[in-house]
Design a protein around this motif. Sequence first.
Motif, PDB file in Angstrom:
ATOM      1  N   PRO A 119       0.835  -1.208   0.000  1.00 42.82           N
ATOM      2  CA  PRO A 119       0.000   0.000   0.000  1.00 42.82           C
ATOM      3  C   PRO A 119       0.869   1.258   0.000  1.00 42.82           C
ATOM      4  CG  PRO A 119      -0.776  -1.577   1.635  1.00 42.82           C
ATOM      5  CD  PRO A 119       0.544  -2.091   1.153  1.00 42.82           C
ATOM      6  N   ALA A 120       0.383   2.311  -0.639  1.00 40.58           N
ATOM      7  CA  ALA A 120       1.167   3.541  -0.744  1.00 40.58           C
ATOM      8  C   ALA A 120       1.522   4.094   0.638  1.00 40.58           C
ATOM      9  CB  ALA A 120       0.388   4.586  -1.544  1.00 40.58           C
ATOM     10  N   GLU A 121       0.578   4.073   1.574  1.00 39.83           N
ATOM     11  CA  GLU A 121       0.846   4.579   2.917  1.00 39.83           C
ATOM     12  C   GLU A 121       1.026   3.400   3.871  1.00 39.83           C
ATOM     13  OE1 GLU A 121      -1.452   7.882   4.285  1.00 39.83           O
ATOM     14  OE2 GLU A 121      -1.867   8.592   2.245  1.00 39.83           O
ATOM     15  N   TYR A 122       2.093   2.678   3.654  1.00 39.61           N
ATOM     16  CA  TYR A 122       2.409   1.487   4.443  1.00 39.61           C
ATOM     17  C   TYR A 122       2.953   1.864   5.825  1.00 39.61           C
ATOM     18  CZ  TYR A 122       6.975   2.767   2.500  1.00 39.61           C
ATOM     19  OH  TYR A 122       8.102   3.462   2.122  1.00 39.61           O
ATOM     20  N   ASP A 123       2.992   0.875   6.686  1.00 37.16           N
ATOM     21  CA  ASP A 123       3.538   1.054   8.035  1.00 37.16           C
ATOM     22  C   ASP A 123       5.068   1.032   7.936  1.00 37.16           C
ATOM     23  OD1 ASP A 123       4.332   1.012  10.658  1.00 37.16           O
ATOM     24  OD2 ASP A 123       3.280  -0.846  11.181  1.00 37.16           O
ATOM     25  N   GLU A 124       5.698   2.186   8.122  1.00 33.45           N
ATOM     26  CA  GLU A 124       7.153   2.276   7.979  1.00 33.45           C
ATOM     27  C   GLU A 124       7.893   1.457   9.030  1.00 33.45           C
ATOM     28  OE1 GLU A 124       8.773   6.244   6.482  1.00 33.45           O
ATOM     29  OE2 GLU A 124       6.911   6.866   7.474  1.00 33.45           O
ATOM     30  N   ARG A 125       7.248   1.188  10.170  1.00 38.32           N
ATOM     31  CA  ARG A 125       7.910   0.422  11.222  1.00 38.32           C
ATOM     32  C   ARG A 125       7.591  -1.068  11.149  1.00 38.32           C
ATOM     33  NH1 ARG A 125       7.225   4.178  16.671  1.00 38.32           N
ATOM     34  NH2 ARG A 125       8.238   6.064  15.823  1.00 38.32           N
ATOM     35  N   GLY A 126       6.728  -1.429  10.235  1.00 40.54           N
ATOM     36  CA  GLY A 126       6.341  -2.823  10.097  1.00 40.54           C
ATOM     37  C   GLY A 126       7.079  -3.546   8.984  1.00 40.54           C
ATOM     38  N   ARG A 127       6.517  -4.672   8.586  1.00 42.03           N
ATOM     39  CA  ARG A 127       7.138  -5.509   7.568  1.00 42.03           C
ATOM     40  C   ARG A 127       7.306  -4.780   6.237  1.00 42.03           C
ATOM     41  NH1 ARG A 127       5.340  -7.871   2.424  1.00 42.03           N
ATOM     42  NH2 ARG A 127       6.543  -9.794   2.133  1.00 42.03           N
ATOM     43  N   ASP A 128       6.287  -3.998   5.819  1.00 42.43           N
ATOM     44  CA  ASP A 128       6.371  -3.280   4.547  1.00 42.43           C
ATOM     45  C   ASP A 128       7.494  -2.247   4.558  1.00 42.43           C
ATOM     46  OD1 ASP A 128       4.281  -4.746   3.564  1.00 42.43           O
ATOM     47  OD2 ASP A 128       2.748  -3.222   3.960  1.00 42.43           O
ATOM     48  N   GLY A 129       7.676  -1.594   5.697  1.00 45.97           N
ATOM     49  CA  GLY A 129       8.772  -0.635   5.813  1.00 45.97           C
ATOM     50  C   GLY A 129      10.125  -1.306   5.668  1.00 45.97           C
ATOM     51  N   LEU A 130      10.248  -2.516   6.226  1.00 46.90           N
ATOM     52  CA  LEU A 130      11.502  -3.263   6.100  1.00 46.90           C
ATOM     53  C   LEU A 130      11.762  -3.651   4.647  1.00 46.90           C
ATOM     54  CD1 LEU A 130      11.211  -5.617   9.215  1.00 46.90           C
ATOM     55  CD2 LEU A 130      12.753  -3.655   8.937  1.00 46.90           C
ATOM     56  N   VAL A 131      10.701  -4.033   3.928  1.00 48.46           N
ATOM     57  CA  VAL A 131      10.843  -4.375   2.504  1.00 48.46           C
ATOM     58  C   VAL A 131      11.383  -3.178   1.726  1.00 48.46           C
ATOM     59  CG1 VAL A 131       9.550  -4.885   0.389  1.00 48.46           C
ATOM     60  CG2 VAL A 131       9.091  -6.187   2.470  1.00 48.46           C
ATOM     61  N   MET A 132      10.814  -2.013   1.968  1.00 49.61           N
ATOM     62  CA  MET A 132      11.240  -0.821   1.249  1.00 49.61           C
ATOM     63  C   MET A 132      12.671  -0.421   1.598  1.00 49.61           C
ATOM     64  SD  MET A 132       8.847  -0.265  -0.789  1.00 49.61           S
ATOM     65  CE  MET A 132       7.123   0.014  -1.166  1.00 49.61           C
ATOM     66  N   ASP A 133      13.036  -0.541   2.880  1.00 53.91           N
ATOM     67  CA  ASP A 133      14.410  -0.220   3.289  1.00 53.91           C
ATOM     68  C   ASP A 133      15.405  -1.148   2.597  1.00 53.91           C
ATOM     69  OD1 ASP A 133      13.517   1.801   4.924  1.00 53.91           O
ATOM     70  OD2 ASP A 133      13.647   0.632   6.778  1.00 53.91           O
ATOM     71  N   LEU A 134      15.095  -2.439   2.561  1.00 52.75           N
ATOM     72  CA  LEU A 134      15.986  -3.396   1.918  1.00 52.75           C
ATOM     73  C   LEU A 134      16.042  -3.147   0.410  1.00 52.75           C
ATOM     74  CD1 LEU A 134      17.820  -5.841   2.027  1.00 52.75           C
ATOM     75  CD2 LEU A 134      15.781  -7.318   1.961  1.00 52.75           C
ATOM     76  N   LEU A 135      14.917  -2.783  -0.169  1.00 52.45           N
ATOM     77  CA  LEU A 135      14.862  -2.495  -1.601  1.00 52.45           C
ATOM     78  C   LEU A 135      15.817  -1.364  -1.964  1.00 52.45           C
ATOM     79  CD1 LEU A 135      13.665  -2.692  -4.425  1.00 52.45           C
ATOM     80  CD2 LEU A 135      11.681  -1.422  -3.619  1.00 52.45           C
ATOM     81  N   VAL A 136      15.779  -0.258  -1.227  1.00 50.55           N
ATOM     82  CA  VAL A 136      16.676   0.863  -1.501  1.00 50.55           C
ATOM     83  C   VAL A 136      18.132   0.445  -1.319  1.00 50.55           C
ATOM     84  CG1 VAL A 136      17.368   3.180  -0.777  1.00 50.55           C
ATOM     85  CG2 VAL A 136      14.950   2.611  -0.954  1.00 50.55           C
ATOM     86  N   ALA A 137      18.404  -0.344  -0.296  1.00 52.00           N
ATOM     87  CA  ALA A 137      19.777  -0.816  -0.062  1.00 52.00           C
ATOM     88  C   ALA A 137      20.274  -1.653  -1.230  1.00 52.00           C
ATOM     89  CB  ALA A 137      19.837  -1.618   1.238  1.00 52.00           C
ATOM     90  N   GLU A 138      19.401  -2.509  -1.788  1.00 47.95           N
ATOM     91  CA  GLU A 138      19.789  -3.351  -2.924  1.00 47.95           C
ATOM     92  C   GLU A 138      19.974  -2.521  -4.198  1.00 47.95           C
ATOM     93  OE1 GLU A 138      20.476  -6.838  -3.162  1.00 47.95           O
ATOM     94  OE2 GLU A 138      20.762  -6.279  -1.064  1.00 47.95           O
ATOM     95  N   ILE A 139      19.165  -1.492  -4.381  1.00 40.56           N
ATOM     96  CA  ILE A 139      19.354  -0.606  -5.530  1.00 40.56           C
ATOM     97  C   ILE A 139      20.710   0.091  -5.445  1.00 40.56           C
ATOM     98  CG2 ILE A 139      18.529   1.512  -6.645  1.00 40.56           C
ATOM     99  CD1 ILE A 139      15.687   0.679  -5.897  1.00 40.56           C
ATOM    100  N   CYS A 140      21.069   0.526  -4.245  1.00 41.09           N
ATOM    101  CA  CYS A 140      22.344   1.240  -4.048  1.00 41.09           C
ATOM    102  C   CYS A 140      23.552   0.361  -4.376  1.00 41.09           C
ATOM    103  CB  CYS A 140      22.451   1.747  -2.613  1.00 41.09           C
ATOM    104  SG  CYS A 140      21.340   3.116  -2.223  1.00 41.09           S
ATOM    105  N   ARG A 141      23.439  -0.948  -4.140  1.00 40.15           N
ATOM    106  CA  ARG A 141      24.587  -1.834  -4.365  1.00 40.15           C
ATOM    107  C   ARG A 141      24.523  -2.555  -5.711  1.00 40.15           C
ATOM    108  NH1 ARG A 141      23.942  -7.332  -3.109  1.00 40.15           N
ATOM    109  NH2 ARG A 141      26.107  -7.434  -2.395  1.00 40.15           N
ATOM    110  N   ALA A 142      23.515  -2.268  -6.525  1.00 42.28           N
ATOM    111  CA  ALA A 142      23.389  -2.945  -7.820  1.00 42.28           C
ATOM    112  C   ALA A 142      24.525  -2.527  -8.756  1.00 42.28           C
ATOM    113  CB  ALA A 142      22.041  -2.622  -8.447  1.00 42.28           C
ATOM    114  N   PRO A 143      25.165  -3.486  -9.425  1.00 45.93           N
ATOM    115  CA  PRO A 143      26.274  -3.160 -10.337  1.00 45.93           C
ATOM    116  C   PRO A 143      25.810  -2.362 -11.548  1.00 45.93           C
ATOM    117  CG  PRO A 143      26.176  -5.524  -9.842  1.00 45.93           C
ATOM    118  CD  PRO A 143      24.918  -4.927  -9.327  1.00 45.93           C
ATOM    119  N   VAL A 144      26.610  -1.380 -11.932  1.00 44.83           N
ATOM    120  CA  VAL A 144      26.302  -0.572 -13.108  1.00 44.83           C
ATOM    121  C   VAL A 144      26.669  -1.343 -14.372  1.00 44.83           C
ATOM    122  CG1 VAL A 144      26.796   1.584 -14.336  1.00 44.83           C
ATOM    123  CG2 VAL A 144      26.682   1.559 -11.833  1.00 44.83           C
TER     124      VAL A 144
END
Length: 260
Positions: A119-144
């Motif tokens: 959901p667009a307004e997900y719980d940032e402290r819950g499971r959805d927030g963890l998914v989004m945090d990990l997603l950004v971390a994986e984007i940052c380390r993706a090889p160019v």
Amino acid sequence: MPQRHPDDYENVPRPVVGIGNDYPSSFELAEHSHRRGQFLYAARGVVAVSTPFGAWVAPAERAVWIPAGTPHSVRMVGAVQTRSVLVASSASAALAERCRVVAVSPLLRQLLVEAAEVPAEYDERGRDGLVMDLLVAEICRAPVIPILVPFPRLPALAKRCHRFLENPRVGETIDDWSGDLAMNRRRFTRLFRRETGMSFSEWRQQACLSVALPRLAAGESVTAIALDLGYDAPGNFATMFKRVLGVPPSRYRQPSSESS
């Protein structure tokens, strides 16, 4: 999945928002921009992104990072299923300030698919927030991935570059281009590198790849593409392709395509 327009999520009070859309073959999105950065991934098909500064192609297992505020148009090659992430500046400090193509790992792919269902307004402290945090971390380390066709700012040179992309020929030379632009060879080579950040031969190679990738994804034969680009033999094209991208061109063709 219902269509989701990125502009509808500009003011969502979350730093990261996942969206997914399905597009018919050859669909085009006219030039636009977003206040958030966009990580654009085609779960199916190929996306070709164009900006005033260059062109980027994302075939299977690749994605394009488009920084916030960058004007861009998108062309779909084949029927395309996108899974995108819109990232606010507060969460994108570690990401590049310019467009780039990156590799999408199996983990990153699953996170992108999952994010489109959050959901667009997900719980940032819950499971959805963890998914989004990990997603950004994986984007940052993706090889160019080295797929880049920068456009020069000088109008006459930019026009010549666009003309080449419309009909790329690997045999075109510095002398051909410098003659067209009424420059001597030395001045042209210096100007071209200053304007694009690449040598002429590097740019020509990248331009040929950017044209070849969507054609491969559409199922065209390696032989036909190689000959259209001006290679003497398909093997020469395949050697260049594998040297730059690490895999043979057949790797990018649809499974249903006939062998070349």
